[in-house]
Design a protein around this motif. Structure first.
Motif, mmCIF file in Angstrom:
data_model
loop_
_atom_site.group_PDB
_atom_site.id
_atom_site.type_symbol
_atom_site.label_atom_id
_atom_site.label_comp_id
_atom_site.label_asym_id
_atom_site.label_seq_id
_atom_site.Cartn_x
_atom_site.Cartn_y
_atom_site.Cartn_z
ATOM 1 N N ASN A 1 -3.912 34.885 20.402
ATOM 2 C CA ASN A 1 -4.167 33.514 20.847
ATOM 3 C C ASN A 1 -2.951 32.649 20.555
ATOM 4 N N ILE A 2 -2.741 31.635 21.385
ATOM 5 C CA ILE A 2 -1.608 30.730 21.183
ATOM 6 C C ILE A 2 -1.871 29.835 19.969
ATOM 7 N N ASP A 3 -0.912 29.789 19.069
ATOM 8 C CA ASP A 3 -1.009 28.972 17.868
ATOM 9 C C ASP A 3 -0.588 27.542 18.225
ATOM 10 N N PRO A 4 -1.505 26.566 18.145
ATOM 11 C CA PRO A 4 -1.128 25.190 18.494
ATOM 12 C C PRO A 4 -0.039 24.621 17.593
ATOM 13 N N GLY A 5 0.072 25.148 16.365
ATOM 14 C CA GLY A 5 1.147 24.714 15.485
ATOM 15 C C GLY A 5 2.515 25.086 16.039
ATOM 16 N N VAL A 6 2.603 26.259 16.654
ATOM 17 C CA VAL A 6 3.865 26.681 17.286
ATOM 18 C C VAL A 6 4.177 25.770 18.471
ATOM 19 N N VAL A 7 3.155 25.434 19.255
ATOM 20 C CA VAL A 7 3.347 24.508 20.384
ATOM 21 C C VAL A 7 3.872 23.171 19.865
ATOM 22 N N ALA A 8 3.315 22.716 18.751
ATOM 23 C CA ALA A 8 3.737 21.442 18.169
ATOM 24 C C ALA A 8 5.199 21.487 17.733
ATOM 25 N N LEU A 9 5.613 22.566 17.085
ATOM 26 C CA LEU A 9 6.999 22.660 16.619
ATOM 27 C C LEU A 9 7.975 22.778 17.785
ATOM 28 N N LEU A 10 7.596 23.519 18.826
ATOM 29 C CA LEU A 10 8.444 23.605 20.022
ATOM 30 C C LEU A 10 8.552 22.239 20.684
ATOM 31 N N GLY A 11 7.427 21.548 20.774
ATOM 32 C CA GLY A 11 7.438 20.218 21.371
ATOM 33 C C GLY A 11 8.258 19.228 20.565
ATOM 34 N N LEU A 12 8.138 19.296 19.235
ATOM 35 C CA LEU A 12 8.884 18.388 18.362
ATOM 36 C C LEU A 12 10.389 18.609 18.501
ATOM 37 N N ALA A 13 10.803 19.874 18.554
ATOM 38 C CA ALA A 13 12.231 20.178 18.717
ATOM 39 C C ALA A 13 12.746 19.640 20.046
ATOM 40 N N ALA A 14 11.940 19.792 21.114
ATOM 41 C CA ALA A 14 12.341 19.282 22.423
ATOM 42 C C ALA A 14 12.418 17.757 22.416
ATOM 43 N N PHE A 15 11.453 17.115 21.765
ATOM 44 C CA PHE A 15 11.436 15.654 21.703
ATOM 45 C C PHE A 15 12.642 15.129 20.942
ATOM 46 N N GLU A 16 12.949 15.752 19.806
ATOM 47 C CA GLU A 16 14.084 15.297 18.997
ATOM 48 C C GLU A 16 15.419 15.569 19.682
ATOM 49 N N ALA A 17 15.405 16.517 20.642
ATOM 50 C CA ALA A 17 16.619 16.801 21.420
ATOM 51 C C ALA A 17 16.715 15.903 22.655
ATOM 52 N N GLY A 18 15.772 14.977 22.796
ATOM 53 C CA GLY A 18 15.806 14.032 23.907
ATOM 54 C C GLY A 18 15.249 14.568 25.209
ATOM 55 N N ARG A 19 14.398 15.608 25.132
ATOM 56 C CA ARG A 19 13.874 16.214 26.359
ATOM 57 C C ARG A 19 12.457 15.744 26.703
ATOM 58 N N GLY A 20 12.007 14.666 26.096
ATOM 59 C CA GLY A 20 10.722 14.099 26.462
ATOM 60 C C GLY A 20 10.805 13.452 27.834
ATOM 61 N N VAL A 21 9.698 13.458 28.577
ATOM 62 C CA VAL A 21 9.678 12.889 29.920
ATOM 63 C C VAL A 21 8.529 11.888 30.046
ATOM 64 N N ASP A 22 8.565 11.104 31.109
ATOM 65 C CA ASP A 22 7.423 10.250 31.420
ATOM 66 C C ASP A 22 6.232 11.156 31.712
ATOM 67 N N PRO A 23 5.035 10.827 31.214
ATOM 68 C CA PRO A 23 3.888 11.714 31.422
ATOM 69 C C PRO A 23 3.589 12.025 32.886
ATOM 70 N N SER A 24 3.975 11.145 33.799
ATOM 71 C CA SER A 24 3.746 11.403 35.222
ATOM 72 C C SER A 24 4.542 12.605 35.719
ATOM 73 N N GLU A 25 5.569 13.012 34.974
ATOM 74 C CA GLU A 25 6.421 14.131 35.381
ATOM 75 C C GLU A 25 5.874 15.487 34.941
ATOM 76 N N LEU A 26 4.833 15.506 34.121
ATOM 77 C CA LEU A 26 4.258 16.786 33.693
ATOM 78 C C LEU A 26 3.677 17.523 34.895
ATOM 79 N N ARG A 27 4.006 18.800 35.022
ATOM 80 C CA ARG A 27 3.504 19.622 36.117
ATOM 81 C C ARG A 27 3.047 20.980 35.575
ATOM 82 N N PRO A 28 1.981 21.538 36.134
ATOM 83 C CA PRO A 28 1.574 22.882 35.709
ATOM 84 C C PRO A 28 2.522 23.942 36.257
ATOM 85 N N VAL A 29 2.669 25.035 35.525
ATOM 86 C CA VAL A 29 3.460 26.182 35.963
ATOM 87 C C VAL A 29 2.476 27.329 36.190
#
Length: 230
Positions: free
Chosen positions: A188-216
């Motif tokens: 199962n996907i560990d939500p803590g891992v998702v959080a750390l990946l997201g935090l690293a992306a956010f701190e690297a300036g890769r956050g986007v406007d929520p309207s830009e979120l798209r499913p893959v």
């Protein structure tokens, strides 16, 4: 402290986690129900309470954007967008397969993250077991074809995710002694891992406007397939 909340509804489990200052502050995982919409909001409240944080402290929202269950992805993305818009914060999409691979831990070889996509297919990707760099890009595959891609690496392959058990005999038949599996509790996907990946992306300036979120998705939904048929 940049506080980030992460959500995962991409497969059979439902998860939420809070992260800040490079660590997971609280995490919640529910498995086996598949009823994401029923438990996700309770889990969000649970991790906020567990970390003694107020949602107004959140500075970003991360969510697994796929691949995975079409219905599950829609629930997660809609919830993430609603949270991010409501809080006026950035959003980050995280690959469900990358999160799955990192959750397996380091491995001397290649990690195969595989989700059962039904219809005799898997969503899969291959990652270096130490650097977690993508060895083969993610997509939707026939299990036999994916096993051959893994074989071409010439390395031992550690499988993790719901596709591991669903096509175990295929993996073993193609890979032989180079086939290994992560412990089932890591499928199962560990939500803590998702959080750390997201935090690293956010701190690297890769956050986007929520309207830009798209499913893959990597393939058409059943409704789209029917619409294309004459």
């Amino acid at each position: 402290m940049a506080l980030l909340i992460a959500l995962d509804t991409s497969a059979g489990s439902t998860g939420a986690a809070l992260a800040g200052e490079g660590r997971v502050l609280a995490s919640s995982l529910t498995t086996g129900t598949g009823r994401h919409s029923e438990s996700l909001f309770r889990q969000i409240e649970a991790v906020l309470a567990g970390a003694k944080k107020d949602k107004r402290e959140i500075r970003a929202v991360a969510v697994t954007h796929g691949p995975g269950s079409f219905t599950g992805l829609r629930v997660g993305l809609a919830t993430a967008k609603g949270l991010a818009f409501g809080l006026s914060v950035k959003a980050i999409g995280v690959s469900s397969l990358r999160a799955l691979a990192l959750g397996a831990g380091e491995f001397d070889g290649v990690i195969a993250a595989v989700l059962d996509a039904r219809k005799q297919q898997v969503y899969g990707a291959l990652y270096d077991g130490k650097s977690f760099v993508e060895v083969s890009p993610e997509g939707a595959f026939d299990p036999g074809d994916f096993a051959k891609k893994a074989l071409e690496t010439g390395k031992k392959i550690l499988f993790t995710g719901s596709g591991t058990g669903a096509y175990r005999e295929t993996w073993r038949a193609v890979l032989g002694e180079n086939f290994a599996t992560a412990p089932e509790e890591k499928w199962n996907i560990d939500p803590g891992v998702v959080a750390l990946l997201g935090l690293a992306a956010f701190e690297a300036g890769r956050g986007v406007d929520p309207s830009e979120l798209r499913p893959v998705y990597h393939r058409l939904s059943e409704a789209e397939e029917k619409a294309r048929k004459p």
